[in-house]
Design a protein around this motif. Structure first.
Motif, PDB file in Angstrom:
ATOM      1  N   TYR A  39     -34.157  54.749  12.991  1.00 18.38           N
ATOM      2  CA  TYR A  39     -34.835  55.539  13.995  1.00 18.38           C
ATOM      3  C   TYR A  39     -35.491  55.070  14.976  1.00 18.38           C
ATOM      4  O   TYR A  39     -35.664  55.689  16.105  1.00 18.38           O
ATOM      5  CB  TYR A  39     -36.101  56.090  13.046  1.00 18.38           C
ATOM      6  CG  TYR A  39     -36.043  57.568  13.034  1.00 18.38           C
ATOM      7  CD1 TYR A  39     -36.533  58.364  14.067  1.00 18.38           C
ATOM      8  CD2 TYR A  39     -35.551  58.360  12.155  1.00 18.38           C
ATOM      9  CE1 TYR A  39     -36.507  59.701  14.055  1.00 18.38           C
ATOM     10  CE2 TYR A  39     -35.565  59.885  11.875  1.00 18.38           C
ATOM     11  CZ  TYR A  39     -35.849  60.365  13.109  1.00 18.38           C
ATOM     12  OH  TYR A  39     -35.958  61.746  13.186  1.00 18.38           O
ATOM     13  N   ALA A  96     -35.129  56.611  18.599  1.00 20.49           N
ATOM     14  CA  ALA A  96     -36.393  57.119  19.312  1.00 20.49           C
ATOM     15  C   ALA A  96     -36.319  56.732  20.936  1.00 20.49           C
ATOM     16  O   ALA A  96     -36.564  57.394  21.690  1.00 20.49           O
ATOM     17  CB  ALA A  96     -37.747  56.949  18.565  1.00 20.49           C
ATOM     18  N   TYR A 151     -42.589  58.740  17.745  1.00 17.54           N
ATOM     19  CA  TYR A 151     -42.348  58.049  16.552  1.00 17.54           C
ATOM     20  C   TYR A 151     -43.356  57.015  16.256  1.00 17.54           C
ATOM     21  O   TYR A 151     -43.801  56.414  17.390  1.00 17.54           O
ATOM     22  CB  TYR A 151     -40.955  57.217  16.749  1.00 17.54           C
ATOM     23  CG  TYR A 151     -40.617  56.094  15.877  1.00 17.54           C
ATOM     24  CD1 TYR A 151     -40.199  56.524  14.491  1.00 17.54           C
ATOM     25  CD2 TYR A 151     -40.860  54.901  16.311  1.00 17.54           C
ATOM     26  CE1 TYR A 151     -39.934  55.418  13.813  1.00 17.54           C
ATOM     27  CE2 TYR A 151     -40.379  53.930  15.312  1.00 17.54           C
ATOM     28  CZ  TYR A 151     -39.818  54.182  14.147  1.00 17.54           C
ATOM     29  OH  TYR A 151     -39.602  53.361  12.900  1.00 17.54           O
ATOM     30  N   GLN A 175     -43.251  57.819  10.589  1.00 17.17           N
ATOM     31  CA  GLN A 175     -43.525  59.290  11.067  1.00 17.17           C
ATOM     32  C   GLN A 175     -42.874  59.584  12.445  1.00 17.17           C
ATOM     33  O   GLN A 175     -42.699  58.479  13.270  1.00 17.17           O
ATOM     34  CB  GLN A 175     -44.822  59.782  10.787  1.00 17.17           C
ATOM     35  CG  GLN A 175     -45.683  59.114  11.819  1.00 17.17           C
ATOM     36  CD  GLN A 175     -46.900  60.074  12.230  1.00 17.17           C
ATOM     37  OE1 GLN A 175     -46.785  61.106  12.811  1.00 17.17           O
ATOM     38  NE2 GLN A 175     -48.177  59.742  11.860  1.00 17.17           N
ATOM     39  N   VAL A 176     -42.333  60.920  12.541  1.00 22.12           N
ATOM     40  CA  VAL A 176     -42.040  61.333  14.010  1.00 22.12           C
ATOM     41  C   VAL A 176     -42.594  62.771  14.092  1.00 22.12           C
ATOM     42  O   VAL A 176     -42.871  63.301  13.225  1.00 22.12           O
ATOM     43  CB  VAL A 176     -40.583  61.232  14.158  1.00 22.12           C
ATOM     44  CG1 VAL A 176     -39.911  62.146  13.174  1.00 22.12           C
ATOM     45  CG2 VAL A 176     -40.038  61.257  15.563  1.00 22.12           C
ATOM     46  N   ASP A 177     -42.620  63.151  15.357  1.00 23.54           N
ATOM     47  CA  ASP A 177     -43.167  64.603  15.502  1.00 23.54           C
ATOM     48  C   ASP A 177     -42.041  65.573  15.695  1.00 23.54           C
ATOM     49  O   ASP A 177     -41.244  65.398  16.943  1.00 23.54           O
ATOM     50  CB  ASP A 177     -44.109  64.563  16.720  1.00 23.54           C
ATOM     51  CG  ASP A 177     -44.547  65.900  16.999  1.00 23.54           C
ATOM     52  OD1 ASP A 177     -44.335  67.034  16.471  1.00 23.54           O
ATOM     53  OD2 ASP A 177     -45.922  66.244  17.649  1.00 23.54           O
ATOM     54  N   LEU A 210     -39.362  66.089  18.724  1.00 17.10           N
ATOM     55  CA  LEU A 210     -37.759  65.785  18.428  1.00 17.10           C
ATOM     56  C   LEU A 210     -37.076  66.734  19.001  1.00 17.10           C
ATOM     57  O   LEU A 210     -36.128  66.464  19.489  1.00 17.10           O
ATOM     58  CB  LEU A 210     -37.720  65.472  16.976  1.00 17.10           C
ATOM     59  CG  LEU A 210     -36.286  64.922  16.560  1.00 17.10           C
ATOM     60  CD1 LEU A 210     -35.568  63.825  17.325  1.00 17.10           C
ATOM     61  CD2 LEU A 210     -35.991  64.889  14.919  1.00 17.10           C
ATOM     62  N   ARG A 235     -51.314  62.080  13.647  1.00 19.87           N
ATOM     63  CA  ARG A 235     -50.387  61.760  14.789  1.00 19.87           C
ATOM     64  C   ARG A 235     -51.320  60.983  15.832  1.00 19.87           C
ATOM     65  O   ARG A 235     -52.582  61.110  15.772  1.00 19.87           O
ATOM     66  CB  ARG A 235     -50.063  63.124  15.438  1.00 19.87           C
ATOM     67  CG  ARG A 235     -49.043  63.989  14.565  1.00 19.87           C
ATOM     68  CD  ARG A 235     -47.655  64.160  15.266  1.00 19.87           C
ATOM     69  NE  ARG A 235     -46.988  65.439  14.606  1.00 19.87           N
ATOM     70  CZ  ARG A 235     -46.499  65.177  13.457  1.00 19.87           C
ATOM     71  NH1 ARG A 235     -46.147  64.074  12.909  1.00 19.87           N
ATOM     72  NH2 ARG A 235     -45.789  66.197  12.829  1.00 19.87           N
TER      73      ARG A 235
END
Ligand code: GLY
Length: 393
Positions: free
Chosen positions: A69, A73, A86, A148-150, A154, A264
């Motif tokens: 990841y 990213a 990310y 985590q990622v948004d 993404l 976030r």
């Protein structure tokens, strides 16, 4: 080679982008590309904290994608200028009562058997890490590798990356698979709801929870995917100086249901998620919102002071073994990239790579082979990996 991608969610978009990078001509068919379940998902990259008994084989794929990841990213940001949110923030899974603690102890034992990095903390140690946690927290698991990622960012970045790589977007719905050859022995494109047809050398079915209902796909080839509804809330954390409201993802099993809070960097706090088998229903219900807020409030009491800015429901594409369906189907010309259930955002990097390789060579990379659609053919057990084989694309 022209690839027709049915579905423009994150899985379809990443596959389209990776295929275009390999020199294929790609058309994504979707009325609203960049939409789908990723617009609802929280974006946890939770290979370790969402480990379930019986899903150890899926773990290897989840871990491979989680490990990819950071580079994925960075590549997306470098290519498109989009920050996909990310955050290498880690996760804390906590227990609120004795039953939760027993469940978490079992999970910890399974994680240890699988050689995963998860550390048991006392309730006091949990609250030292996250002071907003309820005083009654009985203990928890610190997992520094679950990030985590948004997912919305993404999806937007993948749209831009695909566009930049020459992917064409056809804003229509694929209604039927087109077949040709002896007894309709090959997929050759799709019929669209605008009355036109789109031909291709390969068709990839990446329609999320809708993948199981494309007309024209022969019996035994249609993926066994069903929708599992998840309701999710979005709140806003205060922009005060000093320590953050939460610094990492916090989750728990409360009364048998999962609740998680994903903070976030931009101040959004995502609270999820219900898990409901209600067909195609995506209604946000008072009961769903109540249950999420009740459980989240038990975990982090101060949360009820925050503005509630959005409620939404999406559909996870679930398969009989909770694992994705990847690569060549039994029908020449048709490949599948669907059934990612709880792990669509996590599995985005590895899916794009696996499907692009499979489209280019007809062979699924080793890491993805256990997830071939052929495992669901009658006579094959869900656990049997299909033999390595060259299939026409
Ligand atoms: N992976 C989180 C969920 O499916 O709710």
């Amino acid at each position: 080679m022209h690839v027709v991608m049915v579905g423009g969610g994150v899985i379809g978009l990443v596959t389209a982008w990776r295929a275009a990078q390999r020199g294929m001509r790609v058309t994504v068919v979707d009325p609203a590309p960049g939409g789908g379940a990723a617009r609802v998902a929280a974006g946890m990259l939770a290979a370790v904290t969402e480990l379930h008994f019986g899903e150890e084989r899926l773990l290897a794929l989840n871990l491979a994608s989680a490990a990819a990841y950071a580079d994925f990213a960075a590549e997306l940001t470098e290519t498109t200028g989009h920050d996909i949110g990310y955050r290498a923030c880690g996760t804390l899974a906590v227990a609120l009562d004795a039953d939760d603690r027993a469940h978490l102890r079992d999970l910890h034992a399974l994680q240890q058997r699988c050689g995963l990095d998860a550390r048991w903390l006392t309730g006091r140690e949990c609250r030292r890490l996250e002071p907003m946690l309820a005083p009654g927290v009985r203990g928890g698991l610190r997992v520094d590798g679950d990030h985590q990622v948004d997912p919305r960012r993404l999806a937007d970045a993948l749209l831009a990356a695909g566009g930049g790589a020459g992917v064409t977007f056809r804003r229509a719905r694929a209604e039927r698979l087109l077949l040709a050859g002896d007894a309709g022995g090959r997929a050759v494109g799709v019929a669209l709801d605008d009355g036109t047809e789109l031909g291709g050398d390969a068709v990839v079915l990446a329609g999320g929870s809708e993948s199981g209902r494309l007309a024209g796909v022969p019996d035994g080839v249609l993926p066994p995917v069903r929708p599992v509804k998840g309701q999710v809330l979005r709140l806003r954390m205060p922009e005060t100086p000093g320590p953050p409201f939460l610094s990492r993802t916090v989750r728990a099993v409360v009364r048998g249901g999962q609740v998680y809070l994903v903070p976030r960097a931009d101040g959004e706090l995502v609270v999820g998620a219900t898990s409901e088998e209600l067909g195609w229903d995506t209604t946000v219900t008072a009961g769903g919102v109540y249950a999420l807020l009740r459980d989240a409030h038990e975990l982090v009491p101060g949360l009820t002071e925050l503005p509630l800015v959005e409620t939404r429901a999406g559909l996870r594409p679930c398969t009989p073994d909770n694992a994705p369906v990847l690569g060549p189907s039994a029908l020449p010309g048709l490949q599948l990239a669907t059934g990612h259930y709880r792990n669509g955002v996590l599995l985005t990097p590895v899916t794009g790579d696996a499907l692009a390789a499979s489209l280019a060579t007809g062979v699924l990379p080793d890491a993805a082979r256990p997830f071939s659609p052929l495992r669901f053919r009658s006579g094959d057990g869900a656990s049997a990996a299909p033999p390595r084989q060259e299939l026409p694309v």
